[in-house]
Design a protein around this motif. Structure first.
Motif, short mmCIF file in Angstrom:
data_model
loop_
_atom_site.label_atom_id
_atom_site.label_comp_id
_atom_site.label_asym_id
_atom_site.label_seq_id
_atom_site.Cartn_x
_atom_site.Cartn_y
_atom_site.Cartn_z
N CYS B 53 0.85 -1.20 0.00
CA CYS B 53 0.00 0.00 0.00
C CYS B 53 0.88 1.25 0.00
O CYS B 53 1.64 1.47 0.94
N VAL B 57 -1.59 2.27 4.64
CA VAL B 57 -2.88 2.20 5.33
C VAL B 57 -2.92 1.00 6.30
O VAL B 57 -3.55 1.06 7.34
N PHE B 58 -2.19 -0.05 5.94
CA PHE B 58 -2.25 -1.29 6.73
C PHE B 58 -1.05 -1.36 7.66
O PHE B 58 0.10 -1.24 7.23
N GLU B 76 -6.77 5.57 -2.73
CA GLU B 76 -7.75 5.00 -3.68
C GLU B 76 -7.16 4.44 -4.96
O GLU B 76 -7.74 4.56 -6.02
N CYS B 77 -6.00 3.80 -4.85
CA CYS B 77 -5.42 3.20 -6.06
C CYS B 77 -5.97 1.80 -6.33
O CYS B 77 -5.92 1.33 -7.47
S1 SF4 Z 1 -6.49 1.58 -2.33
FE1 SF4 Z 1 -5.93 2.72 -0.49
S2 SF4 Z 1 -5.52 1.14 1.00
FE2 SF4 Z 1 -5.49 0.12 -0.97
S3 SF4 Z 1 -3.37 0.15 -1.62
FE3 SF4 Z 1 -4.28 1.99 -2.49
S4 SF4 Z 1 -3.93 3.60 -0.99
FE4 SF4 Z 1 -3.56 1.64 0.05
#
Ligand code: SF4
Ligand code: FAD
Lengths: 434, 103
Positions: B53, B57-58, B76-77
């Motif tokens: 990420c 986020v994790f 939001e990727c």
């Molecule tokens: S969608 Fe959000 S949580 Fe998922 S990898 Fe991308 S930035 Fe990280």
């Protein structure tokens, strides 16, 4: 919006969706574009080079009014090892006059917004801050979309899906194969602010001329991926994009790849004095032609990145395929509309149009690129590295007679290269990469 | 105003990931748009989402080996879900999440 019904609903106001909307609205079709961002482009980013052959057909001489950054007169494709750079440099005054080789740098929150406004002016309705949560499918036919708004169902004769690389609606409805680490690139990017004068001086540009630098090999740790620097008007776009599978193989984080790229002795001087003003990330699809779904269903068309329409070769084109597919979809809908038949059989015309055009011809040519590189890592790792060492040695001045230098080079080549294998690889590379 | 070229000969200042994330305008929803199947996460020897990420986020909760999800940082990727299907990721509600100024 419960009682709402449009002839066409488009999901996503990126280049694909906006191009389709513009082409349809001009023919008087009632078209609704739903975009989840605060405005079109709010959630979008790319490298990038906006390839504008399609735009220029839709809006001749768009560069007079559109928010583009610079027109690209100089492109470089480079490979690095830890301290050396070699590459190909193309700079032409021919690219300095309209239509500027159809290559411009742009920033998507400005460009996408402007492009969607052109669709609106032509009569399309664009509603933002609206997330489409699912497709409404009845008996295998797509009837409309369910949005996150209260009473948020919208019906349509045909839905055009233009949701981009993270193609969740298409995947969840079973209209495309599963996304995975082998067919998605993760890209991270920073926008680094610099005054226009500094950019022009540093990159040898005049006025609105621009430059695109793409880096391979050791620049991205010998992975299937690349690094990039593009000159905007008063900023640089700097980033790296690698197949997710490559990060998993190296146990490496995308931001670490970016930070190492930025700190490389060939890169760091280009960024001097610049201030990071944005950090962003997005995926890029690298679906092979062979794994594309039909792209047309009963009441549904898939366009742009969610359909998998990106050229993964050295050309790295996506924006133009997105817009071309949007226009092809619009044309197919216009002819389906004449017979009021939006069945899968009727909408097959979309795919036929794509197949007849450069879009699918190119994707066919590069159908094996990603697979080939993953199976022949020498192409992105050992060979570029060897090329650097050979060229550096050839030009290293140390009073060795040139005859002996050349002998040394041949010795290196013989000891490191399996000729038969390399010949076979080069033959395939010619077809899959260039 | 004239430009002092020397200002632009100084090295580019490296920002931490936190500083870079703080540059991005975001409107947080009350509810998370990301969920993790904790059993499958524990079974993932590589703990791939922790490094895949781009917004970190994790995070690993060392007490019980579970995965903490700081959904507010998400850019939001979609990479997490594509990397490991034990992540279920949905678009934030319309009007929420990131708004890029440049892109
Ligand atoms: S969608 Fe959000 S949580 Fe998922 S990898 Fe991308 S930035 Fe990280
Ligand atoms: C880092 C990077 C570098 C790139 N470099 C280049 C380059 O140099 N040249 C090039 O030509 N291409 C490049 N590309 C690829 C190019 O950006 C894409 O091919 C192009 O943007 C695809 O357009 P699209 O309209 O299909 O998708 P997108 O541009 O992704 O647009 C999709 C839109 O749909 C919206 N959306 C998604 N889901 C929903 C939903 N459920 N409800 C409502 N709205 C939704 C999104 O918010 C977005 O506005 C690059 C991509 C990246 C990530």
């Amino acid at each position: 919006m419960s009682d709402d019904r449009f002839e066409v609903v488009i999901v996503g106001a990126g280049p694909a969706g906006a191009a389709a909307a513009l082409a349809l609205a001009r023919e008087g079709v009632e078209v609704l574009v739903l975009e989840r961002g605060d405005f079109p482009g709010a959630k979008n980013l790319f490298g990038g080079i906006l390839y504008t052959s399609v735009v220029n057909e839709l809006i001749p001489e768009f560069w007079e009014n559109a928010p583009i950054e610079r027109h690209i007169v100089n492109r470089r494709w480079l490979t690095l090892d830890e301290d050396t750079q070699i590459g190909l440099d193309l700079k032409s005054a021919k690219f300095d006059v309209p239509p500027f080789n159809n290559t411009f740098t742009a920033l998507r929150s400005k460009w996408d917004r402007w492009f969607a406004e052109q669709a609106e002016e032509a009569g399309a309705m664009v509603i933002c801050e609206t997330n489409v949560e699912e497709l409404i499918v009845e008996g295998g036919t797509v009837k409309g979309v369910r949005t996150g708004r209260d009473d948020g169902d919208v019906e349509a004769d045909v839905v055009i899906l233009a949701e981009g690389a993270n193609a969740m609606l298409a995947e969840r409805a079973g209209f495309r194969p599963q996304m995975g680490p082998r067919n998605r690139v993760n890209a991270v990017k920073e926008v680094i602010a610099l005054p226009p004068e500094i950019i022009e001086d540093r990159f040898h540009l005049e006025g609105r001329q621009g430059m695109a630098l793409e880096y391979f090999g050791g620049a991205v740790k010998g992975t299937v991926g690349s690094g990039f620097i593009y000159t905007n008007h008063d900023s640089l776009s700097v980033g790296v994009g690698c197949l997710i599978e490559e990060y998993l193989r190296l146990n490496m984080a995308p931001y670490d790849m970016l930070d190492e790229f930025k700190a490389h002795p060939m890169i760091a001087p280009l960024l001097r004095g610049g201030e990071t003003v944005e950090y962003a990330t997005k995926m890029i699809p690298e679906d092979s032609y062979d794994s594309l779904s039909d792209l047309y269903e009963d009441g549904l068309l898939l366009i742009g990145d969610c359909a998998g329409l990106v050229n993964p070769s050295i050309h790295h084109e996506g924006t133009n395929l997105a817009m071309a597919s949007g226009v092809a979809a619009a044309e197919a809908v216009l002819s389906a509309r004449k017979s009021n038949d939006f069945s899968k059989a009727r909408l097959a015309e979309y795919r036929e149009r794509l197949e007849d055009s450069w879009v699918m011809k190119d994707l066919k040519r590069y159908r094996d690129t990603v697979h080939f590189l993953l199976e022949n890592r020498e192409m992105v790792n050992e060979y570029p590295d060897l090329a650097i060492r050979l060229i550096r040695r050839y030009f290293t001045l140390d009073d060795t007679p040139k005859d002996d230098v050349i002998k040394e080079l041949w010795k290196t080549i013989r000891s490191e290269v399996n000729f038969l294998k390399a010949a076979r690889q080069m033959w395939r590379a010619r077809k899959t990469m260039l | 105003m004239s430009i002092d070229v020397r200002e632009y000969l100084k090295p580019h200042v490296h920002m931490s990931l936190e500083e870079r994330l703080a540059l991005v305008k975001r409107r947080f929803a009350d509810e998370s748009h990301i969920s993790v199947d904790q059993e499958a996460f524990r079974a993932d020897g590589q703990k791939a989402v922790l490094f895949m990420c781009p917004a970190q986020v994790f995070k690993l909760n060392p007490d019980d080996d579970s995965c903490i999800v700081n959904y507010e940082d998400c850019l939001e990727c979609g990479t997490c879900q594509v990397t490991r299907r034990y992540v279920t990721w949905n678009n934030p509600q319309g009007g929420y999440g990131v708004t890029y100024h440049y892109g």
